[in-house]
Design a protein around this motif. Structure first.
Motif, PDB file in Angstrom:
ATOM      1  N   ILE A  11      41.683  47.299  46.085  1.00  0.00           N
ATOM      2  CA  ILE A  11      40.409  47.294  45.039  1.00  0.00           C
ATOM      3  C   ILE A  11      39.515  48.615  45.472  1.00  0.00           C
ATOM      4  O   ILE A  11      38.589  48.080  46.291  1.00  0.00           O
ATOM      5  CB  ILE A  11      39.822  45.746  45.373  1.00  0.00           C
ATOM      6  CG1 ILE A  11      40.797  44.618  45.030  1.00  0.00           C
ATOM      7  CG2 ILE A  11      38.400  45.625  44.416  1.00  0.00           C
ATOM      8  CD1 ILE A  11      40.282  43.253  45.170  1.00  0.00           C
ATOM      9  N   PRO A 102      39.019  45.221  40.218  1.00  0.00           N
ATOM     10  CA  PRO A 102      38.274  44.283  40.734  1.00  0.00           C
ATOM     11  C   PRO A 102      37.953  43.141  39.917  1.00  0.00           C
ATOM     12  O   PRO A 102      37.684  43.162  38.790  1.00  0.00           O
ATOM     13  CB  PRO A 102      36.956  44.634  41.587  1.00  0.00           C
ATOM     14  CG  PRO A 102      36.662  45.890  40.903  1.00  0.00           C
ATOM     15  CD  PRO A 102      38.133  46.502  40.454  1.00  0.00           C
ATOM     16  N   GLU A 388      42.903  39.473  42.109  1.00  0.00           N
ATOM     17  CA  GLU A 388      42.976  40.056  43.374  1.00  0.00           C
ATOM     18  C   GLU A 388      44.317  39.519  43.987  1.00  0.00           C
ATOM     19  O   GLU A 388      44.765  38.349  44.000  1.00  0.00           O
ATOM     20  CB  GLU A 388      41.679  39.406  44.097  1.00  0.00           C
ATOM     21  CG  GLU A 388      41.863  39.959  45.445  1.00  0.00           C
ATOM     22  CD  GLU A 388      40.461  39.752  46.204  1.00  0.00           C
ATOM     23  OE1 GLU A 388      40.528  39.256  47.518  1.00  0.00           O
ATOM     24  OE2 GLU A 388      39.520  39.461  45.687  1.00  0.00           O
ATOM     25  N   TYR A 421      49.830  39.765  42.198  1.00  0.00           N
ATOM     26  CA  TYR A 421      48.623  39.481  41.268  1.00  0.00           C
ATOM     27  C   TYR A 421      48.724  38.410  40.761  1.00  0.00           C
ATOM     28  O   TYR A 421      49.485  38.005  39.645  1.00  0.00           O
ATOM     29  CB  TYR A 421      48.617  40.587  40.271  1.00  0.00           C
ATOM     30  CG  TYR A 421      48.641  41.922  41.160  1.00  0.00           C
ATOM     31  CD1 TYR A 421      47.425  42.593  41.377  1.00  0.00           C
ATOM     32  CD2 TYR A 421      49.807  42.718  40.929  1.00  0.00           C
ATOM     33  CE1 TYR A 421      47.688  44.062  42.252  1.00  0.00           C
ATOM     34  CE2 TYR A 421      49.778  43.953  41.687  1.00  0.00           C
ATOM     35  CZ  TYR A 421      48.892  44.825  42.353  1.00  0.00           C
ATOM     36  OH  TYR A 421      48.717  45.735  42.805  1.00  0.00           O
TER      37      TYR A 421
END
Length: 766
Positions: A11, A102, A388, A421
């Motif tokens: 991120i 993010p 995230e 993810y």
């Protein structure tokens, strides 16, 4: 002098990473440059080796607070280019890594201070943001993450904002969501048409105080909002929305206010005030005095703190302790994000509409967490967390897997280059609009991670799920195989990833999952070892007369579970005299149910823990009809919360076809005996939950002993129940075993796709 090229993944875009690199390089007297390169960050430095190595060490320790470095690779270069100074270069899309944008972040303290400063040019401007806060995932269209690839593209910066945006020492340097009232989005109040009011947010607060229901467009979707203290308004909103009993989440301005009506532990406080701002399920305090219909018949309530400038302004114009702030969508449908759809679909539901003109690229529901003692559990992992990734690099570096989850509480996962993810909450894919939303969200995540091909599609074992059918279509598109995964095995695998235990005994307890034998599982004791599992124990398989009708009307389950505990005549009389009101057609329906069981016509089989809890709830006249997921069990938990340990209800474990089985009919008969003995309802509920918990734990210990293991885990929606979770944990640990449960993933179906991806990695990743 040497040169180094540093590639940073994680991120690292949209979090103030480049200006941090710039300041660190300038301080270290290292010339070169930094830029966004595809979806990673590239740093090139020139200097001596010790200085560059020190820079790398400092970068890892001084990275921006909302960044997360998952990979940092240093390449030593041999080229003739020389640098006079350090600079931030324009982004390029020539390279693709495995970084991702993010999640959205709550308004930071510095921006809040500006929001309330009368002499500040962002005074009372609801969209104030900087590199440390504001929308991210919900506004980005593509990578690299620059303003022209977000929904802020339509709002050119004014000279003042442009100056901040270009100043590397300013916290708004390349903060893509930055803006002010001169150049940014605007908020409007609508009835049938746009209303001409000086301050739409202030007017909205006044309307809420007067008992109006508003649809308020936020960062990742739309909330339906009303006053928490007016019972007639709450009931009216329930009617309009079609959510007649489901508890509503609420929003409060600050922690101090929340503490006036709810109990807040230190850990709960930390979650509430975190930049992620999830809804936290809290216990009501003695001073709780919201309208009864806000969270009916429950001992707890979901609360979140204001997380956007708009929310903070709304509370600044009101003295209310909280507002109901629930997702503004019809049951099962995806959240509404486009202004015209909001007004069209919520006509007759909302009295007024507080909208803005910034486009929402990605829907993202509020996240929900709950604490079980000191352990936090995700009920829904979405805004503030998605997308995230989880680190699965120890399982695979090369395999690319798309995992589609179950069917109702759906998230999907993309495993690529060792990182998994997990999507935002998608929801009920039996609804066509949600099914389309799932496909759109998949296309978006594939695009933003620059994924052009998939090696495998994983899905649930159930052949009729819409997600299973989609898996077949996607396998044709990518010319890759489909991996069907048993539901509870996926639960166990998600837990395994979360707690880093590759081999364990897992108690998988929930409402339903398609079993390997074609029946409905839901109270399982599984031995799991990477890609395989064994079913070593379960709750007793029980008849479900009428199939899914038993999930809606659990008195049907109560009847079938007690069939072998009473004589036929006594059971019939018991049901007619005591539970007739829980059958929509009364006594005639009980007659038909009896015939169904006698003839075994339209009778399914289930080992579900959820159905057992539902039956106990109905037996105690706590809840006789499930109108939302988990209702009967949740209300049982709330009654038990006020109970005391006055007696025990026995449980019995048998062996059936080579596996250990907990006789839930014996347990339920124990409940009926306590009812007939005149014991207090709350104490029976307390004892029943504890007996079921200890029974499951005892099954797990027997299975652990059989396999010579010391680790026992808990997964599935039942582990949202704090009393059950703690009772199982205590039973297991006091007997010398290690107990683990979900920490950073959902105990329920929201992490099934993560488990599916992990199993694919276990099977084929190496």
């Amino acid at each position: 002098m040497v040169k180094a090229r540093i590639l940073v993944e994680g991120i690292v875009q949209g979090v103030g990473f480049r200006p941090t690199v710039y300041r660190l390089a300038k301080k270290s007297n290292l010339p070169g440059y930094v830029r966004n390169l595809g979806n990673i960050v590239e740093i090139v430095l020139e200097g001596n080796t010790p200085a560059i190595e020190k820079f790398v060490k400092n970068l890892k320790s001084r990275a921006p607070p909302i960044s997360k470095i998952s990979s940092l690779k240093v390449e030593w270069l041999d080229n003739e280019e020389s640098y006079l100074d350090f600079e931030i270069r324009e982004s390029s899309s020539d390279f693709s890594g495995s970084s991702v944008i993010p999640s959205d972040v709550a308004t930071c303290a510095a921006c809040l201070e500006e929001l309330h400063q009368e002499n500040n040019r962002r005074y009372h401007y609801p969209f104030t943001a900087c590199a440390d806060c504001g929308p991210r995932f919900t506004v980005i269209q593509s990578v690299p993450y620059d303003r022209e690839r977000t929904s802020m593209e339509t709002f050119p910066l004014c000279p003042s904002c442009e100056k901040e945006y270009r100043d590397v020492e300013n916290r708004r340097y390349h903060a893509e969501a930055t803006c002010c009232s001169e150049c940014g989005p605007s908020v409007f109040l609508y009835k049938e048409q746009k209303l001409e009011v000086d301050n739409p947010v202030k007017k909205a607060a006044q309307l809420l105080d007067k008992g109006k229901i508003l649809a308020i467009k936020g960062i990742g979707g739309t909330h339906l909002v009303c006053n928490v203290n007016q019972e007639d308004v709450v009931i009216e909103m329930r009617k309009r929305l079609g959510r007649f009993n489901q508890p509503f989440a609420c929003m409060s301005p600050d922690l101090k206010t929340v503490q006036t009506f709810a109990q807040v532990s230190k850990l709960e406080q930390k979650a509430l005030e975190s930049r992620r701002r999830p809804i936290v399920v809290l216990k009501k305090s003695e001073n709780y005095d919201f309208a009864p219909s806000v969270a009916p018949d429950l001992h707890n309530i979901g609360i979140m703190l204001a997380y956007s400038g708009l929310h903070h302004l709304l509370f600044s114009h009101s003295s209310q302790p909280a507002y109901i702030m629930t997702s503004a969508n019809l049951p099962g449908e995806p959240m509404l994000i486009h202004n015209h759809e909001i007004m069209e679909n919520l006509e007759g539901v909302a009295d007024y509409f507080l909208l803005h003109d910034r486009e929402i690229i990605n829907r993202c529901d509020d996240s929900v967490v709950r604490f079980r003692g000191d352990d936090m559990a995700f009920i829904r992992r979405s805004r503030g967390y998605a997308p995230e990734p989880y680190d699965l690099s120890s399982l695979t570096q090369d395999l690319t897997v798309l995992a589609l989850g179950p069917e109702i509480d759906v998230t999907f996962s993309l495993l690529k280059q060792g990182r998994c993810y997990l999507s935002q909450h998608i929801g009920d894919t039996t609804k066509y609009a949600t099914y389309l939303y799932l496909q759109e969200a998949i296309e978006y995540l594939l695009d933003i991670t620059k994924t052009e091909t998939v090696d495998m599609v994983a899905c649930d074992l159930h052949p009729q799920f819409f997600t299973t059918q989609l898996a077949e279509k996607l396998s044709e598109k990518f010319s890759c195989p489909v991996l069907p995964v048993q539901h509870h095995h996926a639960h166990a695998a998600a837990l395994s990833v979360d707690v880093n235990e590759s081999e364990m005994i897992c108690i998988a307890a929930d409402g339903v999952g398609y079993g390997a034998d074609g029946s409905a599982w839901g109270g399982e004791i599984l031995y799991t070892n990477e890609d395989s599992y064994q079913r070593l124990g379960s709750l007793m398989p029980q008849k479900m007369a009428g199939g899914d009708l038993c999930t809606r009307y659990p008195a049907r389950m109560l009847y079938s579970m007690l069939e072998n505990q009473y004589s036929e005549a006594d059971l019939y009389e018991l049901m007619v005299n005591n539970y007739k009101e829980y059958f929509p057609r009364g006594k005639p329906e009980i007659d038909i149910l009896k015939q169904q069981l006698d003839r075994e016509f339209n009778v399914g089989i289930t080992s579900s823990t959820g159905r057992v809890l539902d039956a106990i709830s109905t037996s105690l006249h706590i809840c006789g009809e499930r109108t939302y997921e988990g209702e009967c069990a949740m209300k049982l938990e709330s009654v038990a919360f006020y109970g005391e340990e006055k007696f025990q209800i026995p449980f019995e474990i048998k062996k059936d076809q080579g596996r250990y089985v907990l006789d839930t009919s014996v347990l339920l008969k124990g409940v009926m005996d306590k009812i007939q003995a005149g014991e207090m309802k709350k104490n029976i509920a307390f004892a029943a939950q504890k007996s079921l918990s200890h029974g499951l734990a005892a099954l797990a210990i027997k299975s652990a002993d059989k396999k010579g293991l010391e680790v026992i885990g808990g997964s599935g929606g039942v582990f949202y129940n704090e009393a059950i979770s703690l009772a199982i944990k205590n039973y297991v640990e006091t007997r010398g075993y290690k107990f683990v449960q979900h920490q950073s993933s959902c105990a329920g179906d929201g992490s099934v796709s993560l488990g599916q991806a992990a199993i694919a990695a276990y099977k084929y990743g190496k």
